[in-house]
Design a protein around this motif. Sequence first.
Motif, short mmCIF file in Angstrom:
data_model
loop_
_atom_site.label_atom_id
_atom_site.label_comp_id
_atom_site.label_asym_id
_atom_site.label_seq_id
_atom_site.Cartn_x
_atom_site.Cartn_y
_atom_site.Cartn_z
N GLU A 37 1.00 -1.18 0.15
CA GLU A 37 0.07 0.13 -0.03
C GLU A 37 0.81 1.47 0.04
N LEU A 38 1.91 1.41 1.00
CA LEU A 38 2.89 2.32 1.16
C LEU A 38 3.51 2.55 -0.49
N ASP A 39 3.88 1.55 -0.92
CA ASP A 39 4.65 1.67 -2.46
C ASP A 39 3.66 2.22 -3.35
N CYS A 40 2.33 1.61 -3.44
CA CYS A 40 1.55 1.93 -4.46
C CYS A 40 1.03 3.47 -4.36
N SER A 41 1.20 3.97 -2.82
CA SER A 41 0.76 5.44 -2.76
C SER A 41 1.90 6.48 -2.84
N GLY A 42 3.13 5.94 -3.65
CA GLY A 42 4.19 6.71 -3.97
C GLY A 42 5.27 6.88 -2.86
N LEU A 78 3.60 11.92 4.55
CA LEU A 78 2.55 10.75 4.95
C LEU A 78 1.19 11.35 5.61
N GLY A 81 -0.91 12.88 2.76
CA GLY A 81 -0.95 12.17 1.60
C GLY A 81 -1.33 10.57 1.46
N TRP A 82 -1.66 10.10 2.52
CA TRP A 82 -1.79 8.63 2.63
C TRP A 82 -3.22 8.43 3.30
N ASP A 83 -3.77 7.38 2.74
CA ASP A 83 -5.19 7.00 3.07
C ASP A 83 -5.29 5.47 2.77
N CYS A 84 -5.14 4.48 3.69
CA CYS A 84 -5.21 3.22 3.19
C CYS A 84 -6.40 2.50 3.41
#
Length: 84
Positions: A37-42, A78, A81-84
């Motif tokens: 998820e982290l990788d796919c989110s940039g 983070l 810009g991140w929402d799992c």
Amino acid sequence: HAPERHGEGAVPGDDKITTMMLRNLPPGMTQMDLMKELDCSGFEGLYDFVYMPSPLEMSLGKGYAFVNFVSAAAAMSLLGGWDC
């Protein structure tokens, strides 16, 4: 020299924070799922350590994890810009 201004909710020294605690992760998420998820989110290449506690008998997490980023700027990104 004027004092530095910090954004709302920022604390002095936040430019040195590189580790974030992620809470309320989805049930059933594994450490590998989180990293994907982290990788796919940039965030690929922007973290160097992930710790997700889990019971010994299963690989599922307990709903929280710690992620250490390679820089304070990456860690702060983070927050916005991140929402799992």
